[in-house]
Design a protein around this motif. Sequence first.
Motif, PDB file in Angstrom:
ATOM      1  N   GLY A 153       1.023  -0.981   0.100  1.00  0.00           N
ATOM      2  CA  GLY A 153       0.110   0.016  -0.160  1.00  0.00           C
ATOM      3  C   GLY A 153       0.945   1.257   0.560  1.00  0.00           C
ATOM      4  O   GLY A 153       0.247   2.482   0.058  1.00  0.00           O
ATOM      5  N   GLN A 154       1.934   0.953   0.370  1.00  0.00           N
ATOM      6  CA  GLN A 154       3.209   2.439  -0.336  1.00  0.00           C
ATOM      7  C   GLN A 154       3.423   3.002  -1.326  1.00  0.00           C
ATOM      8  O   GLN A 154       3.688   1.529  -1.812  1.00  0.00           O
ATOM      9  CB  GLN A 154       4.133   2.014   1.236  1.00  0.00           C
ATOM     10  CG  GLN A 154       3.969   2.460   2.375  1.00  0.00           C
ATOM     11  CD  GLN A 154       2.647   2.448   3.206  1.00  0.00           C
ATOM     12  OE1 GLN A 154       3.798   3.852   3.146  1.00  0.00           O
ATOM     13  NE2 GLN A 154       1.766   3.064   3.712  1.00  0.00           N
ATOM     14  N   PRO A 155       4.360   4.077  -1.669  1.00  0.00           N
ATOM     15  CA  PRO A 155       4.624   3.910  -2.704  1.00  0.00           C
ATOM     16  C   PRO A 155       5.936   3.452  -2.752  1.00  0.00           C
ATOM     17  O   PRO A 155       6.154   3.039  -1.744  1.00  0.00           O
ATOM     18  CB  PRO A 155       4.929   5.201  -2.998  1.00  0.00           C
ATOM     19  CG  PRO A 155       4.316   6.154  -1.726  1.00  0.00           C
ATOM     20  CD  PRO A 155       3.316   4.916  -0.824  1.00  0.00           C
ATOM     21  N   ALA A 156       6.140   2.759  -4.141  1.00  0.00           N
ATOM     22  CA  ALA A 156       7.472   1.475  -4.131  1.00  0.00           C
ATOM     23  C   ALA A 156       8.755   2.411  -3.056  1.00  0.00           C
ATOM     24  O   ALA A 156       9.384   3.464  -3.663  1.00  0.00           O
ATOM     25  CB  ALA A 156       8.164   1.733  -5.280  1.00  0.00           C
ATOM     26  N   PHE A 157       9.305   1.780  -2.196  1.00  0.00           N
ATOM     27  CA  PHE A 157      10.671   2.019  -1.624  1.00  0.00           C
ATOM     28  C   PHE A 157      11.894   1.975  -2.562  1.00  0.00           C
ATOM     29  O   PHE A 157      12.269   0.564  -3.249  1.00  0.00           O
ATOM     30  CB  PHE A 157      10.956   1.192  -0.764  1.00  0.00           C
ATOM     31  CG  PHE A 157       9.625   1.988   0.526  1.00  0.00           C
ATOM     32  CD1 PHE A 157      10.097   3.213   1.523  1.00  0.00           C
ATOM     33  CD2 PHE A 157       9.014   1.121   0.837  1.00  0.00           C
ATOM     34  CE1 PHE A 157       9.069   3.558   2.314  1.00  0.00           C
ATOM     35  CE2 PHE A 157       7.545   1.633   1.879  1.00  0.00           C
ATOM     36  CZ  PHE A 157       8.433   3.115   2.221  1.00  0.00           C
ATOM     37  N   ASP A 158      13.178   2.597  -2.441  1.00  0.00           N
ATOM     38  CA  ASP A 158      14.522   2.476  -3.408  1.00  0.00           C
ATOM     39  C   ASP A 158      15.274   1.605  -2.415  1.00  0.00           C
ATOM     40  O   ASP A 158      15.927   0.844  -3.235  1.00  0.00           O
ATOM     41  CB  ASP A 158      15.024   3.459  -3.869  1.00  0.00           C
ATOM     42  CG  ASP A 158      14.207   4.559  -4.846  1.00  0.00           C
ATOM     43  OD1 ASP A 158      13.391   3.437  -6.073  1.00  0.00           O
ATOM     44  OD2 ASP A 158      14.000   5.936  -4.211  1.00  0.00           O
ATOM     45  N   ARG A 260       5.301  -8.145  -3.492  1.00  0.00           N
ATOM     46  CA  ARG A 260       4.865  -8.250  -4.914  1.00  0.00           C
ATOM     47  C   ARG A 260       4.601  -7.055  -5.427  1.00  0.00           C
ATOM     48  O   ARG A 260       5.164  -5.260  -4.831  1.00  0.00           O
ATOM     49  CB  ARG A 260       3.161  -8.363  -4.921  1.00  0.00           C
ATOM     50  CG  ARG A 260       3.252  -9.813  -3.804  1.00  0.00           C
ATOM     51  CD  ARG A 260       2.110 -10.391  -3.699  1.00  0.00           C
ATOM     52  NE  ARG A 260       2.287 -12.123  -3.736  1.00  0.00           N
ATOM     53  CZ  ARG A 260       2.036 -12.385  -2.354  1.00  0.00           C
ATOM     54  NH1 ARG A 260       2.623 -11.609  -1.230  1.00  0.00           N
ATOM     55  NH2 ARG A 260       2.262 -13.842  -2.168  1.00  0.00           N
ATOM     56  N   GLY A 261       4.420  -6.563  -6.898  1.00  0.00           N
ATOM     57  CA  GLY A 261       4.647  -5.378  -7.711  1.00  0.00           C
ATOM     58  C   GLY A 261       6.159  -4.433  -8.185  1.00  0.00           C
ATOM     59  O   GLY A 261       7.099  -5.385  -7.953  1.00  0.00           O
ATOM     60  N   ASP A 262       5.938  -3.404  -7.656  1.00  0.00           N
ATOM     61  CA  ASP A 262       6.816  -2.184  -8.088  1.00  0.00           C
ATOM     62  C   ASP A 262       7.777  -2.846  -7.189  1.00  0.00           C
ATOM     63  O   ASP A 262       8.601  -1.811  -7.096  1.00  0.00           O
ATOM     64  CB  ASP A 262       6.772  -1.242  -8.575  1.00  0.00           C
ATOM     65  CG  ASP A 262       5.577  -1.349  -9.185  1.00  0.00           C
ATOM     66  OD1 ASP A 262       5.693  -2.235 -10.501  1.00  0.00           O
ATOM     67  OD2 ASP A 262       4.786  -0.181 -10.108  1.00  0.00           O
ATOM     68  N   SER A 263       7.589  -2.666  -5.555  1.00  0.00           N
ATOM     69  CA  SER A 263       8.195  -2.205  -4.492  1.00  0.00           C
ATOM     70  C   SER A 263       9.260  -3.294  -3.736  1.00  0.00           C
ATOM     71  O   SER A 263       8.614  -4.502  -3.029  1.00  0.00           O
ATOM     72  CB  SER A 263       7.457  -1.927  -3.062  1.00  0.00           C
ATOM     73  OG  SER A 263       8.235  -1.104  -2.394  1.00  0.00           O
ATOM     74  N   GLN A 264      10.509  -3.641  -4.905  1.00  0.00           N
ATOM     75  CA  GLN A 264      11.052  -4.175  -4.243  1.00  0.00           C
ATOM     76  C   GLN A 264      12.434  -3.917  -4.000  1.00  0.00           C
ATOM     77  O   GLN A 264      13.267  -4.154  -4.823  1.00  0.00           O
ATOM     78  CB  GLN A 264      11.490  -5.487  -5.526  1.00  0.00           C
ATOM     79  CG  GLN A 264      10.126  -6.058  -5.438  1.00  0.00           C
ATOM     80  CD  GLN A 264      10.167  -7.242  -7.534  1.00  0.00           C
ATOM     81  OE1 GLN A 264      11.346  -7.666  -7.412  1.00  0.00           O
ATOM     82  NE2 GLN A 264       8.990  -7.010  -7.354  1.00  0.00           N
ATOM     83  N   PRO A 265      12.798  -3.343  -2.824  1.00  0.00           N
ATOM     84  CA  PRO A 265      13.887  -1.926  -2.807  1.00  0.00           C
ATOM     85  C   PRO A 265      15.255  -3.224  -2.723  1.00  0.00           C
ATOM     86  O   PRO A 265      14.907  -4.259  -2.108  1.00  0.00           O
ATOM     87  CB  PRO A 265      13.362  -1.514  -1.806  1.00  0.00           C
ATOM     88  CG  PRO A 265      12.350  -2.457  -0.291  1.00  0.00           C
ATOM     89  CD  PRO A 265      12.094  -2.704  -2.325  1.00  0.00           C
ATOM     90  N   VAL A 266      16.541  -2.519  -2.463  1.00  0.00           N
ATOM     91  CA  VAL A 266      17.709  -3.280  -2.362  1.00  0.00           C
ATOM     92  C   VAL A 266      17.631  -3.225  -1.181  1.00  0.00           C
ATOM     93  O   VAL A 266      17.414  -1.393  -0.302  1.00  0.00           O
ATOM     94  CB  VAL A 266      18.682  -2.368  -3.398  1.00  0.00           C
ATOM     95  CG1 VAL A 266      19.723  -3.228  -2.689  1.00  0.00           C
ATOM     96  CG2 VAL A 266      18.723  -2.568  -4.401  1.00  0.00           C
TER      97      VAL A 266
END
Length: 330
Positions: A153-158, A260-266
């Motif tokens: 539910g959060q904007p994607a983290f880097d 899942r989705g766009d948030s797959q931070p390093v």
Amino acid sequence: APRGRNASPVLHALCAAGRQVDAMRFSGRLVRHGLVLSQEDHAALLLLHGSRASPRQLRRQLDRLLREHSTPGAETAAAIEAAVAAVGGSAAATRVAVGHDGRCPCCGGGLQLLTLPEEQREQVRSVLLSRAHQRLGSRGSDRLRRFSRWLEGQPAFDFVVDGPNVGYANQNFEGGRFSFAQVAEVVSMLQRAGKRVLLILPAKYARDVVPNHTSSSQPDDRITAADRALLDGWRSEGLLYTTGPGMYDDWYWMLATVGRGDSQPVAVTNDAMRDHWADLLPARDFARWRASKVVPFSFGAAASAPRDAAAPPTHAVADPPIADPPPAHE
């Protein structure tokens, strides 16, 4: 079924004899029986395809090599150069230092970041949920699921920062302590690079008295006003996530990297993860995940020597620099 120690000499003999079709059929049989070709096996096949002037087979073999061995050794690199040179024509192989933008300075092409496919990310998620359930029953797995839903539910983290690993770095001396200043330096460095940061901390490090897991004789420490200001600031920015009692914080940042989705931070951590890879992924895939999703860090000289544990480090450094994803490519 063939065994590697018996099959490898046969494969090398076929390659040395120039029997390309037989070598390809034999190597295919080995793969179908579940054997992983060594770098030496791949090198022999590469040299064979080069000597037979077969650029298409050479390219396919290179693709197989890099899927199985993402970092070829010096001898394998030499074999690649020799094989490409033998093919001739417009093909060329040149050793270069790839920039942190992932582009080749020779041809200008962009290199592909090695990541896990969705089915393997799902496997990691399932194993982590299972571990949490084994430790705390449904309470543990429910907490990880709640974190996963929150993350979606959060904007994607880097980047996701392993707070305890950063806070305890270089603090194993008498008078050492969990350093909020070190955590703040890593977070600030990432934010200065324009990155969106998630910080993972166990709930016990957000209290007025926090544990001391250094070699110091002090079992715990009362946080300072500056520490409290940092915690309050991280909360207000929405970048702090605290883990529940009895939960390993490592589960959270590992889960974040396979979200899942766009948030797959390093992940930013110096954790070697020796306790994690068993049953999480096959060793080769675990190495691929770690190469693409984990970057280590270090601090300036003032942070690496015994000192006032509350003093901020001079600067933080990541290897590779963490303004961009780590350069693990094929």
